[in-house]
Design a protein around this motif. Sequence first.
Motif, mmCIF file in Angstrom:
data_model
loop_
_atom_site.group_PDB
_atom_site.id
_atom_site.type_symbol
_atom_site.label_atom_id
_atom_site.label_comp_id
_atom_site.label_asym_id
_atom_site.label_seq_id
_atom_site.Cartn_x
_atom_site.Cartn_y
_atom_site.Cartn_z
ATOM 1 N N ARG A 97 26.841 -47.608 17.661
ATOM 2 C CA ARG A 97 26.832 -46.161 17.887
ATOM 3 C C ARG A 97 25.624 -45.752 18.727
ATOM 4 N NH1 ARG A 97 27.140 -42.298 12.789
ATOM 5 N NH2 ARG A 97 25.461 -43.680 12.139
ATOM 6 N N SER A 98 24.469 -46.286 18.366
ATOM 7 C CA SER A 98 23.258 -45.946 19.101
ATOM 8 C C SER A 98 23.327 -46.432 20.543
ATOM 9 C CB SER A 98 22.034 -46.543 18.396
ATOM 10 O OG SER A 98 20.841 -46.115 18.996
ATOM 11 N N VAL A 99 23.840 -47.648 20.732
ATOM 12 C CA VAL A 99 23.986 -48.185 22.088
ATOM 13 C C VAL A 99 24.962 -47.335 22.894
ATOM 14 C CG1 VAL A 99 24.847 -50.140 23.438
ATOM 15 C CG2 VAL A 99 23.380 -50.541 21.451
ATOM 16 N N GLY A 100 26.076 -46.961 22.273
ATOM 17 C CA GLY A 100 27.065 -46.132 22.957
ATOM 18 C C GLY A 100 26.514 -44.774 23.348
ATOM 19 N N VAL A 101 25.787 -44.146 22.424
ATOM 20 C CA VAL A 101 25.214 -42.824 22.692
ATOM 21 C C VAL A 101 24.185 -42.899 23.814
ATOM 22 C CG1 VAL A 101 23.767 -40.985 21.755
ATOM 23 C CG2 VAL A 101 25.622 -41.909 20.376
ATOM 24 N N THR A 102 23.194 -43.766 23.654
ATOM 25 C CA THR A 102 22.104 -43.835 24.630
ATOM 26 C C THR A 102 22.591 -44.325 26.000
ATOM 27 O OG1 THR A 102 21.531 -46.057 23.813
ATOM 28 C CG2 THR A 102 20.353 -44.190 22.864
ATOM 29 N N GLY A 103 23.472 -45.321 26.001
ATOM 30 C CA GLY A 103 23.977 -45.845 27.274
ATOM 31 C C GLY A 103 24.738 -44.790 28.061
ATOM 32 N N THR A 104 25.633 -44.066 27.377
ATOM 33 C CA THR A 104 26.422 -43.029 28.048
ATOM 34 C C THR A 104 25.539 -41.878 28.507
ATOM 35 O OG1 THR A 104 28.307 -43.590 26.640
ATOM 36 C CG2 THR A 104 28.417 -41.506 27.824
ATOM 37 N N GLN A 105 24.577 -41.488 27.674
ATOM 38 C CA GLN A 105 23.708 -40.365 28.037
ATOM 39 C C GLN A 105 22.811 -40.696 29.222
ATOM 40 O OE1 GLN A 105 21.790 -39.355 24.313
ATOM 41 N NE2 GLN A 105 23.431 -37.949 23.742
ATOM 42 N N ILE A 106 22.284 -41.904 29.265
ATOM 43 C CA ILE A 106 21.456 -42.295 30.413
ATOM 44 C C ILE A 106 22.298 -42.337 31.682
ATOM 45 C CG2 ILE A 106 20.179 -44.209 31.449
ATOM 46 C CD1 ILE A 106 19.063 -44.848 28.705
ATOM 47 N N THR A 107 23.495 -42.912 31.581
ATOM 48 C CA THR A 107 24.389 -42.963 32.743
ATOM 49 C C THR A 107 24.733 -41.561 33.227
ATOM 50 O OG1 THR A 107 25.363 -45.040 31.938
ATOM 51 C CG2 THR A 107 26.605 -43.804 33.596
ATOM 52 N N GLY A 108 25.049 -40.680 32.280
ATOM 53 C CA GLY A 108 25.356 -39.298 32.645
ATOM 54 C C GLY A 108 24.172 -38.599 33.280
ATOM 55 N N GLY A 109 22.972 -38.891 32.790
ATOM 56 C CA GLY A 109 21.779 -38.302 33.373
ATOM 57 C C GLY A 109 21.535 -38.769 34.792
ATOM 58 N N LEU A 110 21.753 -40.037 35.041
ATOM 59 C CA LEU A 110 21.575 -40.578 36.389
ATOM 60 C C LEU A 110 22.593 -39.988 37.365
ATOM 61 C CD1 LEU A 110 20.912 -44.330 35.513
ATOM 62 C CD2 LEU A 110 19.228 -42.652 36.302
ATOM 63 N N LEU A 111 23.755 -39.628 36.824
ATOM 64 C CA LEU A 111 24.795 -39.015 37.653
ATOM 65 C C LEU A 111 24.659 -37.499 37.713
ATOM 66 C CD1 LEU A 111 27.879 -41.122 36.440
ATOM 67 C CD2 LEU A 111 26.598 -41.385 38.581
ATOM 68 N N THR A 112 23.576 -36.979 37.102
ATOM 69 C CA THR A 112 23.311 -35.527 37.036
ATOM 70 C C THR A 112 24.521 -34.747 36.547
ATOM 71 O OG1 THR A 112 23.928 -35.179 39.360
ATOM 72 C CG2 THR A 112 21.605 -35.682 38.889
ATOM 73 N N SER A 113 25.078 -35.185 35.420
ATOM 74 C CA SER A 113 26.286 -34.562 34.882
ATOM 75 C C SER A 113 25.994 -33.401 33.949
ATOM 76 C CB SER A 113 27.123 -35.612 34.137
ATOM 77 O OG SER A 113 26.379 -36.161 33.054
ATOM 78 N N GLY A 114 24.723 -33.122 33.661
ATOM 79 C CA GLY A 114 24.379 -32.014 32.782
ATOM 80 C C GLY A 114 24.783 -32.276 31.343
ATOM 81 N N ALA A 115 25.223 -31.223 30.658
ATOM 82 C CA ALA A 115 25.580 -31.336 29.245
ATOM 83 C C ALA A 115 26.721 -32.322 29.015
ATOM 84 C CB ALA A 115 25.956 -29.968 28.683
ATOM 85 N N THR A 116 27.515 -32.577 30.045
ATOM 86 C CA THR A 116 28.624 -33.536 29.922
ATOM 87 C C THR A 116 28.116 -34.902 29.479
ATOM 88 O OG1 THR A 116 29.800 -32.405 31.699
ATOM 89 C CG2 THR A 116 30.554 -34.609 31.130
ATOM 90 N N GLY A 117 27.007 -35.340 30.063
ATOM 91 C CA GLY A 117 26.467 -36.649 29.711
ATOM 92 C C GLY A 117 25.976 -36.704 28.282
ATOM 93 N N LEU A 118 25.282 -35.654 27.824
ATOM 94 C CA LEU A 118 24.750 -35.646 26.461
ATOM 95 C C LEU A 118 25.857 -35.581 25.424
ATOM 96 C CD1 LEU A 118 21.742 -33.191 26.978
ATOM 97 C CD2 LEU A 118 21.618 -35.661 26.597
ATOM 98 N N ILE A 119 26.804 -34.658 25.628
ATOM 99 C CA ILE A 119 27.903 -34.516 24.661
ATOM 100 C C ILE A 119 28.845 -35.713 24.745
ATOM 101 C CG2 ILE A 119 29.920 -33.138 24.044
ATOM 102 C CD1 ILE A 119 28.346 -30.658 24.936
ATOM 103 N N GLY A 120 29.111 -36.175 25.968
ATOM 104 C CA GLY A 120 29.963 -37.350 26.132
ATOM 105 C C GLY A 120 29.377 -38.571 25.452
ATOM 106 N N GLY A 121 28.056 -38.715 25.531
ATOM 107 C CA GLY A 121 27.406 -39.835 24.856
ATOM 108 C C GLY A 121 27.558 -39.761 23.353
ATOM 109 N N GLN A 122 27.412 -38.553 22.813
ATOM 110 C CA GLN A 122 27.561 -38.372 21.370
ATOM 111 C C GLN A 122 28.977 -38.714 20.920
ATOM 112 O OE1 GLN A 122 25.049 -37.627 19.515
ATOM 113 N NE2 GLN A 122 25.859 -36.970 17.549
ATOM 114 N N VAL A 123 29.958 -38.214 21.663
ATOM 115 C CA VAL A 123 31.368 -38.477 21.329
ATOM 116 C C VAL A 123 31.679 -39.962 21.462
ATOM 117 C CG1 VAL A 123 33.757 -38.058 22.013
ATOM 118 C CG2 VAL A 123 32.131 -36.164 21.971
#
Length: 251
Positions: free
Chosen positions: A151-177
């Motif tokens: 879960r932690s790997v999925g959250v952090t990995g997705t959120q970092i990827t979303g941040g690098l893509l400048t996806s905004g809240a999509t990356g943070l919420i997508g990582g959590q989901v």
Amino acid sequence: MKSKFAKNVAVLMTGTAVAQALTIIVAPILSRLYDPSAFGIFALYSSMISVIATIASLRYELAIVLPKKDDEATNLLAISFFITFGLSALTTVFIFFAGDRISTLLGTPELEPWLWWVPVGVFATGLFNALNYWSTRRKSFKRLSISQILRSVGVTGTQITGGLLTSGATGLIGGQVAGQSIASFTLGWQVWRDDKNIIKRGIKLPELKRLVKEHYKFPVYSAPQTLLNSVSQNVPPFLLAFYFGSYVVGL
């Protein structure tokens, strides 16, 4: 370390420590990839999940560890699943009719599109909680550690990827989901792989009805108390959003 109890504690502690360490390590990185408004929307979403998910199965998951026989515990696991699904469906209906009002009330209109992810988060979290208690009953603590780390790997990995893509809240919420869904799916697959014969043999409709009545004190007493505690702990983001907006929540 010859003690079985000590080994079980060590397994649980290892999984929890690794998962929390990843979250702490990634935090400074995320704060440079996302702006405060994105964090504010994410905080509101997370708070909603935290409030609703605490009663996703009306606390019937707590009863899974109580019966002496696995057949009864299996039916309590099924009850928890059914109630979680029902509550997630009700949350979807509520958002359909009142989603725009909720986002407007919180002074964060940009939150509205993300409200549709709340039922998904509630469902995944509710399933994970029920499977967590089942695995605890079965003393399968390795499962829990693996799912926490994934879960932690999925959250952090997705959120970092979303941040690098400048996806905004999509990356943070997508990582959590993504993280919660990965954890629930992994734990569910492990439970089905190891215990499917017990589960198939044990679930019976008359038992479901009997156990719902027998353990009525969980939804009647435990659920309201837990909900009240969760609301009190998660109310700051809602109040800050109401008075100051998502940017201040994010800060």
